[in-house]
Motif scaffolding. Structure first.
Motif, PDB file in Angstrom:
ATOM      1  N   ILE A 187      20.705   3.170   1.611  1.00  0.00           N
ATOM      2  CA  ILE A 187      19.621   4.061   2.044  1.00  0.00           C
ATOM      3  C   ILE A 187      18.524   4.104   0.993  1.00  0.00           C
ATOM      4  O   ILE A 187      17.335   3.996   1.311  1.00  0.00           O
ATOM      5  CB  ILE A 187      20.170   5.472   2.337  1.00  0.00           C
ATOM      6  N   LEU A 188      18.895   4.228  -0.265  1.00  0.00           N
ATOM      7  CA  LEU A 188      17.921   4.267  -1.355  1.00  0.00           C
ATOM      8  C   LEU A 188      17.123   2.972  -1.417  1.00  0.00           C
ATOM      9  O   LEU A 188      15.892   2.997  -1.563  1.00  0.00           O
ATOM     10  CB  LEU A 188      18.633   4.520  -2.688  1.00  0.00           C
TER      11      LEU A 188
ATOM     12  N   ARG B 114      12.024   0.000  -0.351  1.00  0.00           N
ATOM     13  CA  ARG B 114      11.269  -1.043   0.375  1.00  0.00           C
ATOM     14  C   ARG B 114      10.148  -0.433   1.202  1.00  0.00           C
ATOM     15  O   ARG B 114       9.010  -0.933   1.210  1.00  0.00           O
ATOM     16  CB  ARG B 114      12.204  -1.851   1.277  1.00  0.00           C
ATOM     17  N   GLU B 115      10.444   0.650   1.894  1.00  0.00           N
ATOM     18  CA  GLU B 115       9.433   1.310   2.720  1.00  0.00           C
ATOM     19  C   GLU B 115       8.317   1.896   1.864  1.00  0.00           C
ATOM     20  O   GLU B 115       7.137   1.812   2.227  1.00  0.00           O
ATOM     21  CB  GLU B 115      10.087   2.383   3.586  1.00  0.00           C
ATOM     22  N   ALA B 116       8.671   2.462   0.720  1.00  0.00           N
ATOM     23  CA  ALA B 116       7.658   3.025  -0.177  1.00  0.00           C
ATOM     24  C   ALA B 116       6.762   1.925  -0.739  1.00  0.00           C
ATOM     25  O   ALA B 116       5.540   2.096  -0.832  1.00  0.00           O
ATOM     26  CB  ALA B 116       8.323   3.796  -1.315  1.00  0.00           C
ATOM     27  N   LYS B 117       7.336   0.786  -1.092  1.00  0.00           N
ATOM     28  CA  LYS B 117       6.540  -0.346  -1.589  1.00  0.00           C
ATOM     29  C   LYS B 117       5.576  -0.835  -0.520  1.00  0.00           C
ATOM     30  O   LYS B 117       4.423  -1.152  -0.807  1.00  0.00           O
ATOM     31  CB  LYS B 117       7.447  -1.495  -2.034  1.00  0.00           C
TER      32      LYS B 117
ATOM     33  N   GLU C  18       4.307   0.938   1.974  1.00  0.00           N
ATOM     34  CA  GLU C  18       3.242   1.938   2.120  1.00  0.00           C
ATOM     35  C   GLU C  18       2.267   1.877   0.952  1.00  0.00           C
ATOM     36  O   GLU C  18       1.058   2.042   1.137  1.00  0.00           O
ATOM     37  CB  GLU C  18       3.836   3.342   2.244  1.00  0.00           C
ATOM     38  N   LEU C  19       2.767   1.626  -0.235  1.00  0.00           N
ATOM     39  CA  LEU C  19       1.906   1.496  -1.414  1.00  0.00           C
ATOM     40  C   LEU C  19       0.980   0.291  -1.263  1.00  0.00           C
ATOM     41  O   LEU C  19      -0.212   0.369  -1.570  1.00  0.00           O
ATOM     42  CB  LEU C  19       2.759   1.366  -2.671  1.00  0.00           C
ATOM     43  N   ARG C  20       1.518  -0.817  -0.767  1.00  0.00           N
ATOM     44  CA  ARG C  20       0.709  -2.015  -0.537  1.00  0.00           C
ATOM     45  C   ARG C  20      -0.388  -1.736   0.498  1.00  0.00           C
ATOM     46  O   ARG C  20      -1.539  -2.104   0.311  1.00  0.00           O
ATOM     47  CB  ARG C  20       1.603  -3.165  -0.062  1.00  0.00           C
ATOM     48  N   LYS C  21      -0.026  -1.036   1.558  1.00  0.00           N
ATOM     49  CA  LYS C  21      -1.009  -0.706   2.592  1.00  0.00           C
ATOM     50  C   LYS C  21      -2.101   0.209   2.050  1.00  0.00           C
ATOM     51  O   LYS C  21      -3.283   0.029   2.346  1.00  0.00           O
ATOM     52  CB  LYS C  21      -0.327  -0.032   3.784  1.00  0.00           C
ATOM     53  N   SER C  22      -1.712   1.193   1.257  1.00  0.00           N
ATOM     54  CA  SER C  22      -2.710   2.114   0.715  1.00  0.00           C
ATOM     55  C   SER C  22      -3.601   1.418  -0.299  1.00  0.00           C
ATOM     56  O   SER C  22      -4.801   1.702  -0.384  1.00  0.00           O
ATOM     57  CB  SER C  22      -2.044   3.347   0.094  1.00  0.00           C
ATOM     58  N   ASP C  23      -3.056   0.473  -1.056  1.00  0.00           N
ATOM     59  CA  ASP C  23      -3.864  -0.291  -2.002  1.00  0.00           C
ATOM     60  C   ASP C  23      -4.886  -1.147  -1.262  1.00  0.00           C
ATOM     61  O   ASP C  23      -6.047  -1.241  -1.665  1.00  0.00           O
ATOM     62  CB  ASP C  23      -2.970  -1.165  -2.878  1.00  0.00           C
ATOM     63  N   HIS C  24      -4.461  -1.737  -0.158  1.00  0.00           N
ATOM     64  CA  HIS C  24      -5.378  -2.535   0.657  1.00  0.00           C
ATOM     65  C   HIS C  24      -6.495  -1.654   1.241  1.00  0.00           C
ATOM     66  O   HIS C  24      -7.667  -2.032   1.216  1.00  0.00           O
ATOM     67  CB  HIS C  24      -4.606  -3.232   1.780  1.00  0.00           C
ATOM     68  N   ALA C  25      -6.135  -0.498   1.739  1.00  0.00           N
ATOM     69  CA  ALA C  25      -7.123   0.429   2.297  1.00  0.00           C
ATOM     70  C   ALA C  25      -8.102   0.879   1.214  1.00  0.00           C
ATOM     71  O   ALA C  25      -9.314   0.963   1.449  1.00  0.00           O
ATOM     72  CB  ALA C  25      -6.436   1.637   2.929  1.00  0.00           C
TER      73      ALA C  25
END
Length: 79
Positions: free
Chosen positions: A30-31, A36-39, A41-48
């Motif tokens: 689970i951790l 993986r999901e946090a990474k 989302e971080l990639r998506k926010s960096d792109h935005a």
């Protein structure tokens, strides 16, 4: 009637314990998935963020260009 409530409460408690046991046994999996999901989302926010900064830069250039044209236009009418 209170015996039935206690029985239902006991069953709920057992179900909760069983679910917690599954979660505990899968804690690392689970951790890792949450990481993986946090990474992602971080990639998506960096792109935005990059897109926003690029649009800001283009807007600043457009404003500077319009100010330059406007200033040149005003100077031409002064003479």
């Amino acid at each position: 009637m209170s015996v039935w409530r206690k029985l239902v409460t006991a069953v709920k408690g057992g179900a909760t314990e069983a679910a917690q046991t599954v979660v505990d046994s899968q804690a690392i999996r689970i951790l890792e998935q949450e990481i993986r999901e946090a990474k992602d989302e971080l990639r998506k926010s960096d792109h935005a963020r990059t897109q926003i900064l690029a649009k800001c830069k283009l807007s600043q250039q457009k404003v500077a260009s319009l100010q330059s044209v406007s200033y040149t236009h005003l100077r031409a009418h002064e003479t």
